[in-house]
Design a protein around this motif. Structure first.
Motif, mmCIF file in Angstrom:
data_model
loop_
_atom_site.group_PDB
_atom_site.id
_atom_site.type_symbol
_atom_site.label_atom_id
_atom_site.label_comp_id
_atom_site.label_asym_id
_atom_site.label_seq_id
_atom_site.Cartn_x
_atom_site.Cartn_y
_atom_site.Cartn_z
ATOM 1 N N ARG A 114 0.845 -1.203 0.000
ATOM 2 C CA ARG A 114 0.000 0.000 0.000
ATOM 3 C C ARG A 114 0.879 1.251 0.000
ATOM 4 O O ARG A 114 0.617 2.205 -0.727
ATOM 5 C CB ARG A 114 -0.930 0.027 1.210
ATOM 6 C CG ARG A 114 -2.093 -0.933 1.080
ATOM 7 C CD ARG A 114 -3.132 -0.741 2.169
ATOM 8 N NE ARG A 114 -4.115 0.185 1.601
ATOM 9 C CZ ARG A 114 -4.443 1.355 2.134
ATOM 10 N NH1 ARG A 114 -3.925 1.745 3.261
ATOM 11 N NH2 ARG A 114 -5.323 2.124 1.542
ATOM 12 N N GLU A 115 1.926 1.252 0.827
ATOM 13 C CA GLU A 115 2.853 2.380 0.853
ATOM 14 C C GLU A 115 3.495 2.589 -0.516
ATOM 15 O O GLU A 115 3.592 3.713 -1.003
ATOM 16 C CB GLU A 115 3.959 2.147 1.886
ATOM 17 C CG GLU A 115 3.522 2.202 3.320
ATOM 18 C CD GLU A 115 4.628 1.783 4.289
ATOM 19 O OE1 GLU A 115 5.783 1.528 3.845
ATOM 20 O OE2 GLU A 115 4.337 1.703 5.493
ATOM 21 N N GLU A 116 3.942 1.500 -1.137
ATOM 22 C CA GLU A 116 4.597 1.584 -2.440
ATOM 23 C C GLU A 116 3.618 2.076 -3.506
ATOM 24 O O GLU A 116 3.969 2.919 -4.336
ATOM 25 C CB GLU A 116 5.188 0.221 -2.823
ATOM 26 C CG GLU A 116 5.796 0.170 -4.208
ATOM 27 C CD GLU A 116 7.026 1.044 -4.385
ATOM 28 O OE1 GLU A 116 7.535 1.112 -5.519
ATOM 29 O OE2 GLU A 116 7.491 1.667 -3.423
ATOM 30 N N MET A 117 2.404 1.583 -3.513
ATOM 31 C CA MET A 117 1.420 2.020 -4.504
ATOM 32 C C MET A 117 1.093 3.498 -4.307
ATOM 33 O O MET A 117 0.993 4.257 -5.276
ATOM 34 C CB MET A 117 0.144 1.176 -4.414
ATOM 35 C CG MET A 117 -0.894 1.533 -5.466
ATOM 36 S SD MET A 117 -0.329 1.368 -7.168
ATOM 37 C CE MET A 117 -0.114 -0.392 -7.301
ATOM 38 N N GLY A 118 0.945 3.931 -3.079
ATOM 39 C CA GLY A 118 0.695 5.344 -2.799
ATOM 40 C C GLY A 118 1.839 6.215 -3.285
ATOM 41 O O GLY A 118 1.631 7.275 -3.885
ATOM 42 N N ARG A 119 3.062 5.758 -3.036
ATOM 43 C CA ARG A 119 4.243 6.493 -3.493
ATOM 44 C C ARG A 119 4.263 6.603 -5.015
ATOM 45 O O ARG A 119 4.506 7.664 -5.576
ATOM 46 C CB ARG A 119 5.518 5.804 -3.002
ATOM 47 C CG ARG A 119 6.809 6.562 -3.371
ATOM 48 C CD ARG A 119 8.052 5.694 -3.287
ATOM 49 N NE ARG A 119 8.081 4.602 -4.233
ATOM 50 C CZ ARG A 119 8.392 4.730 -5.525
ATOM 51 N NH1 ARG A 119 8.656 5.895 -6.049
ATOM 52 N NH2 ARG A 119 8.419 3.672 -6.323
ATOM 53 N N MET A 120 3.968 5.508 -5.707
ATOM 54 C CA MET A 120 3.981 5.527 -7.163
ATOM 55 C C MET A 120 2.901 6.461 -7.717
ATOM 56 O O MET A 120 3.162 7.226 -8.649
ATOM 57 C CB MET A 120 3.806 4.116 -7.732
ATOM 58 C CG MET A 120 5.043 3.283 -7.593
ATOM 59 S SD MET A 120 5.113 1.765 -8.583
ATOM 60 C CE MET A 120 3.466 1.195 -8.664
ATOM 61 N N LEU A 121 1.699 6.403 -7.162
ATOM 62 C CA LEU A 121 0.624 7.271 -7.651
ATOM 63 C C LEU A 121 0.953 8.740 -7.403
ATOM 64 O O LEU A 121 0.738 9.590 -8.278
ATOM 65 C CB LEU A 121 -0.703 6.893 -7.001
ATOM 66 C CG LEU A 121 -1.309 5.569 -7.479
ATOM 67 C CD1 LEU A 121 -2.487 5.174 -6.608
ATOM 68 C CD2 LEU A 121 -1.726 5.661 -8.940
ATOM 69 N N LYS A 122 1.485 9.061 -6.245
ATOM 70 C CA LYS A 122 1.870 10.450 -5.963
ATOM 71 C C LYS A 122 2.978 10.906 -6.897
ATOM 72 O O LYS A 122 2.987 12.038 -7.373
ATOM 73 C CB LYS A 122 2.287 10.595 -4.499
ATOM 74 C CG LYS A 122 1.106 10.515 -3.560
ATOM 75 C CD LYS A 122 1.520 10.556 -2.113
ATOM 76 C CE LYS A 122 0.283 10.352 -1.233
ATOM 77 N NZ LYS A 122 0.616 10.153 0.155
ATOM 78 N N ARG A 123 3.914 10.022 -7.172
ATOM 79 C CA ARG A 123 5.005 10.351 -8.099
ATOM 80 C C ARG A 123 4.469 10.586 -9.510
ATOM 81 O O ARG A 123 4.924 11.497 -10.204
ATOM 82 C CB ARG A 123 6.049 9.228 -8.077
ATOM 83 C CG ARG A 123 7.252 9.493 -8.913
ATOM 84 C CD ARG A 123 8.182 10.531 -8.269
ATOM 85 N NE ARG A 123 9.291 10.759 -9.167
ATOM 86 C CZ ARG A 123 9.457 11.871 -9.876
ATOM 87 N NH1 ARG A 123 8.628 12.872 -9.761
ATOM 88 N NH2 ARG A 123 10.481 11.985 -10.690
ATOM 89 N N LEU A 124 3.501 9.786 -9.947
ATOM 90 C CA LEU A 124 2.888 9.997 -11.261
ATOM 91 C C LEU A 124 2.256 11.381 -11.357
ATOM 92 O O LEU A 124 2.393 12.070 -12.366
ATOM 93 C CB LEU A 124 1.831 8.931 -11.553
ATOM 94 C CG LEU A 124 2.337 7.592 -12.052
ATOM 95 C CD1 LEU A 124 1.197 6.589 -12.117
ATOM 96 C CD2 LEU A 124 3.005 7.728 -13.410
ATOM 97 N N VAL A 125 1.566 11.777 -10.310
ATOM 98 C CA VAL A 125 0.955 13.112 -10.277
ATOM 99 C C VAL A 125 2.051 14.179 -10.381
ATOM 100 O O VAL A 125 1.900 15.161 -11.114
ATOM 101 C CB VAL A 125 0.096 13.287 -9.006
ATOM 102 C CG1 VAL A 125 -0.338 14.731 -8.822
ATOM 103 C CG2 VAL A 125 -1.117 12.353 -9.062
ATOM 104 N N GLU A 126 3.162 13.974 -9.690
ATOM 105 C CA GLU A 126 4.268 14.942 -9.727
ATOM 106 C C GLU A 126 4.871 15.092 -11.120
ATOM 107 O O GLU A 126 5.361 16.158 -11.468
ATOM 108 C CB GLU A 126 5.376 14.523 -8.753
ATOM 109 C CG GLU A 126 5.015 14.657 -7.297
ATOM 110 C CD GLU A 126 6.050 14.025 -6.371
ATOM 111 O OE1 GLU A 126 7.110 13.545 -6.851
ATOM 112 O OE2 GLU A 126 5.794 14.006 -5.154
ATOM 113 N N VAL A 127 4.850 14.020 -11.918
ATOM 114 C CA VAL A 127 5.443 14.091 -13.261
ATOM 115 C C VAL A 127 4.413 14.386 -14.340
ATOM 116 O O VAL A 127 4.704 14.244 -15.522
ATOM 117 C CB VAL A 127 6.259 12.818 -13.614
ATOM 118 C CG1 VAL A 127 7.423 12.649 -12.653
ATOM 119 C CG2 VAL A 127 5.391 11.586 -13.690
#
Length: 182
Positions: A114-127
């Motif tokens: 869950r932590e990893e998926m949240g990190r990836m989704l937030k990173r996608l928004v950042e890019v």
């Protein structure tokens, strides 16, 4: 996710636990700190200088292997997760990034995923991507699909490339859009 400290001792202890769980198929609940230390040739007090318990050590190991994805573009990590997992599994010579773990590890692994998926989704928004649904819902939705597809891969009903294709077509494309204006 807080940064992890990678030391020689941390890796010795992790490799010991990893081998006990994944190579010797020992039940995680039955593995003791003494088992880990004996295999790693590390004193028990040294273990506790680095980790609180075996769950803390497992968390370190899981996050350590996730670090291997850091040199891969976030878009590729997200849109081709099963191909990436297969590549990482081959690099580490261990079937680590799918979901056939012993029962005692499911809650911990689910939390880490869950932590990893949240990190990836937030990173996608950042890019420059936009989520069509709330990030908290997206985390649970994407993770549940990951779990389902991983089970299908484990049983041979899907291969990694097929899972990525379906994942993109029915989940990613409708829910994750590239921003057209900056």
């Amino acid at each position: 996710m807080k940064p992890i400290k990678v030391t020689h001792t941390n890796l010795l202890l992790w490799n010991s636990l990893r081998d006990l769980v994944f190579l010797e198929n020992k039940d995680f609940e039955r593995i003791t700190i003494n088992d880990i230390c004996k295999r790693a040739a590390v004193h028990r007090s040294t273990f506790y200088n680095h980790f609180q318990d075996k769950y803390d050590l497992f968390t370190f190991g899981y996050r350590y292997y996730l670090l291997q994805k850091n040199n891969i573009a976030i878009e590729k990590q997200f849109f081709y997760p099963f191909t990436i997992y297969k590549m990482l599994n081959e690099q580490i010579h261990l079937h680590f990034f799918h979901f056939n773990y012993c029962d005692s590890l499911h809650a911990l692994i689910y939390k880490l995923q869950r932590e990893e998926m949240g990190r990836m989704l937030k990173r996608l928004v950042e890019v420059g991507y936009h989520l069509e649904i709330d990030v908290h819902i997206a985390v649970d939705l994407f993770l549940s699909i990951h779990m389902t597809f991983s089970e299908q891969i484990e049983t041979g009903l899907l291969n990694d490339e097929e899972a990525d294709e379906i994942f993109q077509k029915f989940l990613c494309k409708p829910l994750v859009k590239k921003n057209t204006h900056v």
